[in-house]
Motif scaffolding. Structure first.
Motif, mmCIF file in Angstrom:
data_model
loop_
_atom_site.group_PDB
_atom_site.id
_atom_site.type_symbol
_atom_site.label_atom_id
_atom_site.label_comp_id
_atom_site.label_asym_id
_atom_site.label_seq_id
_atom_site.Cartn_x
_atom_site.Cartn_y
_atom_site.Cartn_z
ATOM 1 N N SER A 38 11.721 0.504 -0.009
ATOM 2 C CA SER A 38 11.863 0.927 1.385
ATOM 3 C C SER A 38 10.512 0.808 2.063
ATOM 4 N N PRO A 39 10.489 0.247 3.266
ATOM 5 C CA PRO A 39 9.202 0.092 3.955
ATOM 6 C C PRO A 39 8.566 1.427 4.313
ATOM 7 N N ARG A 40 9.395 2.406 4.658
ATOM 8 C CA ARG A 40 8.867 3.735 5.000
ATOM 9 C C ARG A 40 9.729 4.774 4.291
ATOM 10 N N VAL A 45 16.998 4.914 5.758
ATOM 11 C CA VAL A 45 18.397 4.937 6.173
ATOM 12 C C VAL A 45 19.220 4.367 5.023
ATOM 13 N N TYR A 46 20.157 5.160 4.532
ATOM 14 C CA TYR A 46 21.033 4.718 3.450
ATOM 15 C C TYR A 46 22.247 4.030 4.075
ATOM 16 N N LEU A 233 4.929 -3.027 -1.269
ATOM 17 C CA LEU A 233 3.532 -2.987 -0.824
ATOM 18 C C LEU A 233 3.262 -4.043 0.243
ATOM 19 N N PHE A 234 3.750 -5.271 0.018
ATOM 20 C CA PHE A 234 3.471 -6.332 0.991
ATOM 21 C C PHE A 234 4.123 -6.018 2.336
ATOM 22 N N ILE A 235 5.326 -5.456 2.309
ATOM 23 C CA ILE A 235 5.996 -5.100 3.560
ATOM 24 C C ILE A 235 5.232 -3.991 4.277
ATOM 25 N N ARG A 236 4.737 -3.007 3.520
ATOM 26 C CA ARG A 236 3.971 -1.928 4.160
ATOM 27 C C ARG A 236 2.678 -2.449 4.771
ATOM 28 N N GLN A 238 2.117 -5.367 6.022
ATOM 29 C CA GLN A 238 2.318 -6.197 7.215
ATOM 30 C C GLN A 238 3.060 -5.469 8.329
ATOM 31 N N LEU A 239 3.409 -4.191 8.156
ATOM 32 C CA LEU A 239 4.033 -3.448 9.247
ATOM 33 C C LEU A 239 3.094 -3.411 10.449
ATOM 34 N N GLY A 240 3.629 -3.665 11.623
ATOM 35 C CA GLY A 240 2.798 -3.729 12.823
ATOM 36 C C GLY A 240 2.474 -5.152 13.226
ATOM 37 N N PHE A 241 2.636 -6.092 12.289
ATOM 38 C CA PHE A 241 2.480 -7.500 12.629
ATOM 39 C C PHE A 241 3.854 -8.049 13.044
ATOM 40 N N GLY A 242 3.914 -9.314 13.405
ATOM 41 C CA GLY A 242 5.149 -9.858 13.962
ATOM 42 C C GLY A 242 6.150 -10.331 12.938
ATOM 43 N N PHE A 243 5.887 -10.126 11.650
ATOM 44 C CA PHE A 243 6.789 -10.631 10.615
ATOM 45 C C PHE A 243 7.796 -9.547 10.248
ATOM 46 N N SER A 244 9.058 -9.902 10.238
ATOM 47 C CA SER A 244 10.090 -8.919 9.938
ATOM 48 C C SER A 244 10.110 -8.606 8.446
ATOM 49 N N THR A 245 10.640 -7.429 8.117
ATOM 50 C CA THR A 245 10.797 -7.089 6.702
ATOM 51 C C THR A 245 11.739 -8.084 6.028
ATOM 52 N N TYR A 246 12.709 -8.624 6.789
ATOM 53 C CA TYR A 246 13.653 -9.569 6.195
ATOM 54 C C TYR A 246 12.957 -10.879 5.821
ATOM 55 N N THR A 247 11.938 -11.266 6.589
ATOM 56 C CA THR A 247 11.165 -12.460 6.250
ATOM 57 C C THR A 247 10.500 -12.288 4.894
ATOM 58 N N VAL A 248 9.806 -11.158 4.705
ATOM 59 C CA VAL A 248 9.107 -10.912 3.439
ATOM 60 C C VAL A 248 10.112 -10.769 2.303
ATOM 61 N N LYS A 249 11.202 -10.065 2.548
ATOM 62 C CA LYS A 249 12.239 -9.904 1.522
ATOM 63 C C LYS A 249 12.787 -11.266 1.093
ATOM 64 N N THR A 250 13.017 -12.163 2.052
ATOM 65 C CA THR A 250 13.540 -13.495 1.733
ATOM 66 C C THR A 250 12.564 -14.270 0.860
ATOM 67 N N ILE A 251 11.283 -14.208 1.196
ATOM 68 C CA ILE A 251 10.264 -14.898 0.396
ATOM 69 C C ILE A 251 10.259 -14.360 -1.031
ATOM 70 N N VAL A 252 10.306 -13.037 -1.179
ATOM 71 C CA VAL A 252 10.285 -12.425 -2.510
ATOM 72 C C VAL A 252 11.547 -12.791 -3.293
ATOM 73 N N MET A 253 12.693 -12.831 -2.644
ATOM 74 C CA MET A 253 13.922 -13.224 -3.348
ATOM 75 C C MET A 253 13.817 -14.651 -3.870
ATOM 76 N N HIS A 254 13.266 -15.565 -3.064
ATOM 77 C CA HIS A 254 13.080 -16.939 -3.539
ATOM 78 C C HIS A 254 12.143 -16.967 -4.753
ATOM 79 N N LEU A 255 11.066 -16.173 -4.715
ATOM 80 C CA LEU A 255 10.131 -16.129 -5.839
ATOM 81 C C LEU A 255 10.790 -15.536 -7.084
ATOM 82 N N LEU A 256 11.578 -14.482 -6.916
ATOM 83 C CA LEU A 256 12.268 -13.866 -8.052
ATOM 84 C C LEU A 256 13.248 -14.846 -8.690
ATOM 85 N N ASN A 257 13.738 -15.779 -7.907
ATOM 86 C CA ASN A 257 14.715 -16.743 -8.395
ATOM 87 C C ASN A 257 14.065 -17.935 -9.084
#
Length: 338
Positions: A38-40, A45-46, A233-236, A238-257
């Protein structure tokens, strides 16, 4: 939250057992809280998605919206009445909506789903959300949680949001609702995608498939794997910058794969953070970040996708950067700051 939703499901089925409202099934946890990050943590929100199937005497038909949408596809859920004349005894002497006189139906049977939650034969998100709110409020006093917790309903037009608190702890829950595409892990759901979404529009959602992917990874991960900590950690950072949490999540999912799970252990923590950073930069430079589910030929076969989703052309989440040089310059500038 899981216990609460399981209890709600039991009571929903009991209350709706002989009705002509949608049949509600066990809620599926989606999003960061159920994926393990969770970013925060202070305002989690569940989110849960409640699958719906048609009641007796009805059927659902998903119709694709022909208009193109950059971030996914939209559907409409057409509700059709089905003949039940041959099944009246099994259905508890239910009258057939198609072949019994209207006067008899009005006098002896509740209205059909077409007359309650639909607009022009299509399932209406706003009407369904209001119905969910009524259900949640009505069933709450019967739940064991009601003895020690307080329920507060929160406003929303396309979902049912509420908070439960006991003076010490508080949990915010959002109930989305949707219709499964065949037997797959892809749904059309009430969650909005654009600022102004029609009440009969049901966007295709990949949240369940993504949550299943994180569970798939968890089954393979060593006990000291820090893949979720890397993402969090990476999402936290970059909070405040213009990159969405979904962008970072997508990158990490590709790496995990692509990176073996043995290389997500504690000793590789900084290296994996570096991989996320490098991948973000490369995607920005190339103005291309492919959606993790749509058109991903490496998507785990253990997770079921409809053929048209699996075989589609990859969807570029950075399409707007390719179309707008100013947006690309801004993104590169924010990356340098990050």
């Amino acid at each position: 939250v899981i216990d609460l939703m399981d209890n709600y499901t039991i009571y929903f089925r009991h209350v709706l057992s002989n009705s002509f409202y949608p049949v509600l099934h066990q809620a599926i946890g989606v999003g960061s809280a159920f994926e393990g990050w969770s970013p925060r943590e202070q305002d989690v929100v569940y989110r849960v998605l409640v699958p719906m199937t048609p009641p007796q005497g009805h059927s659902f038909h998903l119709e694709l919206d022909s208009a193109g949408h950059r971030h996914g596809r939209n559907f409409r859920v057409r509700v059709q009445l089905e003949c039940t004349c041959g099944r009246e005894q099994q259905a508890g002497n239910m009258l057939c909506f198609l072949h019994h006189p209207e006067e008899e139906l009005r006098s002896n049977q509740d209205p059909s789903l077409l007359d309650t939650l639909c607009t022009d034969s299509y399932l209406d998100v706003h009407k369904t959300a209001r119905w969910f709110y009524q259900l949640v409020r009505a069933v709450w006093p019967a739940l064991p949680q009601s003895h020690n917790w307080h329920l507060t309903l929160l406003p929303s037009r396309r979902s049912c949001q509420f908070k439960v608190s006991n003076g010490e702890k508080s949990f915010r829950i959002e109930m989305l609702f949707g219709v499964r595409r065949g037997g797959s892990d892809i749904f059309v759901s009430s969650q909005t995608r654009e600022a102004c979404t029609l009440s009969t529009t049901w966007p295709e959602t990949y949240a369940v498939a993504e949550a299943e992917f994180f569970r798939y990874i968890a089954r393979q991960a060593p006990p000291d794997s820090l893949h979720l900590r890397c993402l969090q950690l990476f999402i936290r950072v970059q909070l405040g910058f213009g990159f969405s949490t979904y962008t970072v999540k997508t990158i990490v999912m590709h790496l995990l794969n692509t990176i073996p799970m043995s290389q997500w252990r504690r000793q590789y923590f900084l290296r994996r953070l570096g991989d996320i950073n490098v991948n973000l930069r490369c995607c920005l430079e190339e103005k291309c970040l492919n959606h993790f589910v749509i058109g991903n030929r490496r998507f785990p076969q253990e997770i079921s996708l409809p053929l048209d989703v699996a075989s589609a052309e990859p969807l570029n989440l950075f399409h707007h950067l390719a179309q707008c040089p100013a947006a690309h310059s801004q993104a590169m500038s924010e990356y340098q700051d990050l």
